[in-house]
Write a protein that holds these residues in place. Sequence first.
Motif, PDB file in Angstrom:
ATOM      1  N   ASP A  83      14.275 -51.787  31.799  1.00  0.00           N
ATOM      2  CA  ASP A  83      14.672 -53.190  31.908  1.00  0.00           C
ATOM      3  C   ASP A  83      14.948 -53.569  33.360  1.00  0.00           C
ATOM      4  O   ASP A  83      14.504 -54.624  33.840  1.00  0.00           O
ATOM      5  N   ASP A  84      15.666 -52.708  34.084  1.00  0.00           N
ATOM      6  CA  ASP A  84      16.019 -53.003  35.475  1.00  0.00           C
ATOM      7  C   ASP A  84      14.811 -52.908  36.410  1.00  0.00           C
ATOM      8  O   ASP A  84      14.643 -53.745  37.301  1.00  0.00           O
ATOM      9  N   ALA A  85      13.992 -51.905  36.202  1.00  0.00           N
ATOM     10  CA  ALA A  85      12.889 -51.652  37.133  1.00  0.00           C
ATOM     11  C   ALA A  85      11.654 -52.498  36.838  1.00  0.00           C
ATOM     12  O   ALA A  85      10.972 -52.952  37.764  1.00  0.00           O
ATOM     13  N   PHE A  86      11.362 -52.707  35.562  1.00  0.00           N
ATOM     14  CA  PHE A  86      10.106 -53.373  35.212  1.00  0.00           C
ATOM     15  C   PHE A  86      10.294 -54.611  34.341  1.00  0.00           C
ATOM     16  O   PHE A  86       9.319 -55.287  34.007  1.00  0.00           O
ATOM     17  N   GLY A  87      11.531 -54.895  33.933  1.00  0.00           N
ATOM     18  CA  GLY A  87      11.763 -56.031  33.058  1.00  0.00           C
ATOM     19  C   GLY A  87      11.203 -55.825  31.662  1.00  0.00           C
ATOM     20  O   GLY A  87      10.894 -56.797  30.969  1.00  0.00           O
ATOM     21  N   VAL A  88      11.088 -54.574  31.246  1.00  0.00           N
ATOM     22  CA  VAL A  88      10.514 -54.231  29.938  1.00  0.00           C
ATOM     23  C   VAL A  88      11.645 -53.911  28.966  1.00  0.00           C
ATOM     24  O   VAL A  88      12.475 -53.043  29.246  1.00  0.00           O
ATOM     25  N   THR A  89      11.679 -54.608  27.847  1.00  0.00           N
ATOM     26  CA  THR A  89      12.665 -54.359  26.799  1.00  0.00           C
ATOM     27  C   THR A  89      11.957 -53.829  25.562  1.00  0.00           C
ATOM     28  O   THR A  89      10.995 -54.433  25.091  1.00  0.00           O
ATOM     29  N   VAL A  90      12.420 -52.702  25.071  1.00  0.00           N
ATOM     30  CA  VAL A  90      11.794 -52.068  23.910  1.00  0.00           C
ATOM     31  C   VAL A  90      12.578 -52.352  22.634  1.00  0.00           C
ATOM     32  O   VAL A  90      11.996 -52.649  21.590  1.00  0.00           O
ATOM     33  N   ALA A  91      13.895 -52.271  22.721  1.00  0.00           N
ATOM     34  CA  ALA A  91      14.729 -52.486  21.537  1.00  0.00           C
ATOM     35  C   ALA A  91      14.565 -53.917  21.027  1.00  0.00           C
ATOM     36  O   ALA A  91      14.468 -54.871  21.814  1.00  0.00           O
ATOM     37  N   PHE A  92      14.504 -54.062  19.695  1.00  0.00           N
ATOM     38  CA  PHE A  92      14.386 -55.357  19.018  1.00  0.00           C
ATOM     39  C   PHE A  92      13.100 -56.091  19.395  1.00  0.00           C
ATOM     40  O   PHE A  92      13.062 -57.319  19.437  1.00  0.00           O
ATOM     41  N   ARG A  93      12.051 -55.319  19.704  1.00  0.00           N
ATOM     42  CA  ARG A  93      10.718 -55.844  19.977  1.00  0.00           C
ATOM     43  C   ARG A  93       9.715 -55.070  19.122  1.00  0.00           C
ATOM     44  O   ARG A  93      10.002 -53.987  18.643  1.00  0.00           O
ATOM     45  N   TRP A  94       8.505 -55.631  18.979  1.00  0.00           N
ATOM     46  CA  TRP A  94       7.497 -54.931  18.181  1.00  0.00           C
ATOM     47  C   TRP A  94       7.104 -53.607  18.830  1.00  0.00           C
ATOM     48  O   TRP A  94       6.738 -52.651  18.133  1.00  0.00           O
ATOM     49  N   THR A  95       7.230 -53.543  20.166  1.00  0.00           N
ATOM     50  CA  THR A  95       6.946 -52.284  20.840  1.00  0.00           C
ATOM     51  C   THR A  95       7.947 -51.208  20.437  1.00  0.00           C
ATOM     52  O   THR A  95       7.610 -50.022  20.363  1.00  0.00           O
ATOM     53  N   GLY A  96       9.180 -51.619  20.177  1.00  0.00           N
ATOM     54  CA  GLY A  96      10.175 -50.680  19.686  1.00  0.00           C
ATOM     55  C   GLY A  96       9.849 -50.193  18.285  1.00  0.00           C
ATOM     56  O   GLY A  96      10.060 -49.026  17.947  1.00  0.00           O
ATOM     57  N   ALA A  97       9.313 -51.100  17.461  1.00  0.00           N
ATOM     58  CA  ALA A  97       8.874 -50.692  16.124  1.00  0.00           C
ATOM     59  C   ALA A  97       7.738 -49.674  16.220  1.00  0.00           C
ATOM     60  O   ALA A  97       7.685 -48.703  15.450  1.00  0.00           O
ATOM     61  N   ALA A  98       6.817 -49.888  17.168  1.00  0.00           N
ATOM     62  CA  ALA A  98       5.734 -48.931  17.376  1.00  0.00           C
ATOM     63  C   ALA A  98       6.272 -47.597  17.871  1.00  0.00           C
ATOM     64  O   ALA A  98       5.792 -46.519  17.459  1.00  0.00           O
ATOM     65  N   LEU A  99       7.270 -47.636  18.739  1.00  0.00           N
ATOM     66  CA  LEU A  99       7.886 -46.404  19.232  1.00  0.00           C
ATOM     67  C   LEU A  99       8.550 -45.640  18.093  1.00  0.00           C
ATOM     68  O   LEU A  99       8.387 -44.416  17.964  1.00  0.00           O
ATOM     69  N   SER A 174      15.910 -53.668  14.169  1.00  0.00           N
ATOM     70  CA  SER A 174      16.373 -54.663  13.204  1.00  0.00           C
ATOM     71  C   SER A 174      15.204 -55.255  12.409  1.00  0.00           C
ATOM     72  O   SER A 174      14.096 -54.721  12.422  1.00  0.00           O
ATOM     73  N   ASN A 175      15.466 -56.353  11.704  1.00  0.00           N
ATOM     74  CA  ASN A 175      14.461 -56.981  10.842  1.00  0.00           C
ATOM     75  C   ASN A 175      14.270 -58.428  11.301  1.00  0.00           C
ATOM     76  O   ASN A 175      14.837 -59.358  10.741  1.00  0.00           O
ATOM     77  N   ILE A 176      13.462 -58.584  12.348  1.00  0.00           N
ATOM     78  CA  ILE A 176      13.294 -59.885  12.984  1.00  0.00           C
ATOM     79  C   ILE A 176      11.946 -60.477  12.586  1.00  0.00           C
ATOM     80  O   ILE A 176      10.907 -59.853  12.814  1.00  0.00           O
ATOM     81  N   PRO A 177      11.933 -61.675  11.980  1.00  0.00           N
ATOM     82  CA  PRO A 177      10.659 -62.274  11.547  1.00  0.00           C
ATOM     83  C   PRO A 177       9.683 -62.442  12.706  1.00  0.00           C
ATOM     84  O   PRO A 177      10.058 -62.922  13.772  1.00  0.00           O
ATOM     85  N   GLY A 178       8.441 -62.028  12.484  1.00  0.00           N
ATOM     86  CA  GLY A 178       7.406 -62.199  13.481  1.00  0.00           C
ATOM     87  C   GLY A 178       7.481 -61.255  14.657  1.00  0.00           C
ATOM     88  O   GLY A 178       6.600 -61.246  15.509  1.00  0.00           O
ATOM     89  N   GLN A 179       8.525 -60.431  14.718  1.00  0.00           N
ATOM     90  CA  GLN A 179       8.703 -59.546  15.865  1.00  0.00           C
ATOM     91  C   GLN A 179       8.789 -58.082  15.440  1.00  0.00           C
ATOM     92  O   GLN A 179       8.113 -57.234  16.013  1.00  0.00           O
TER      93      GLN A 179
END
Length: 232
Positions: A83-99, A174-179
């Motif tokens: 998040d600090d270095a690249f502005g990338v957030t994984v938690a609560f995103r579809w990328t986190g679901a893939a992880l 979590s369970n976020i619609p569309g995400q």
Amino acid sequence: MTDWLGPAEWGAVALSLRVAMSATLVSLPLGVFVAYALARWRFPGREVLNVLVHLPLILPPVVTGYLLLLTFGTRGPVGGFLDDAFGVTVAFRWTGAALAAGVMAFPFMVRAVRLSIEAVDPKLEQAAATLGASRAWVFVTVTLPLILPGIIAGTVLTFAKGMGEFGATITFVSNIPGQTRTIPLAIDLLLETPGGEARAARLAGLSIVLAASALAVSEWVSRRVAARVGGA
């Protein structure tokens, strides 16, 4: 068609396919490398690596999701750095679901490929090496064709597990619609919604069809590959 499943459910299907495919593509090269290392190499920490790879199989999925949240959350060591270095957030995103799906499915990938590698006679690889081939070239020309059925099996198992992952996903993202709302999370929500049982059943039926189709394609491709390798 929209009466059969609503837009939200079709969105969950599309997201599940995206999550499962992403988890599979990322897990494939790493899984083959780890499987080869465990099957052929002897190095300090080998048993520790073996335990870490298979840990998601024996830990409760919720615990795995919690560990992912601690590690990849915005306050976690890895998540905070991203998040600090690249502005990338994984938690609560579809990328986190893939992880989460990839972590939970990784043992299946490694196990399937490792068994295939261990079934290959090392003398075949040694014979190629004595002819001057590099280790990488021996793997590409000798080992890889022989273990393709195992790679295909591991790929399908990873994809199927990614489609059905629930516990680690809901804990981590979590369970976020569309995400982050994949098919299992959508089914869980529908079962808790008055009048949602019918759509939950249809969504479950669709997930069964998708999984069965993947397995059927895997069997067909594995037979074709095995026949080609056997006839070579």
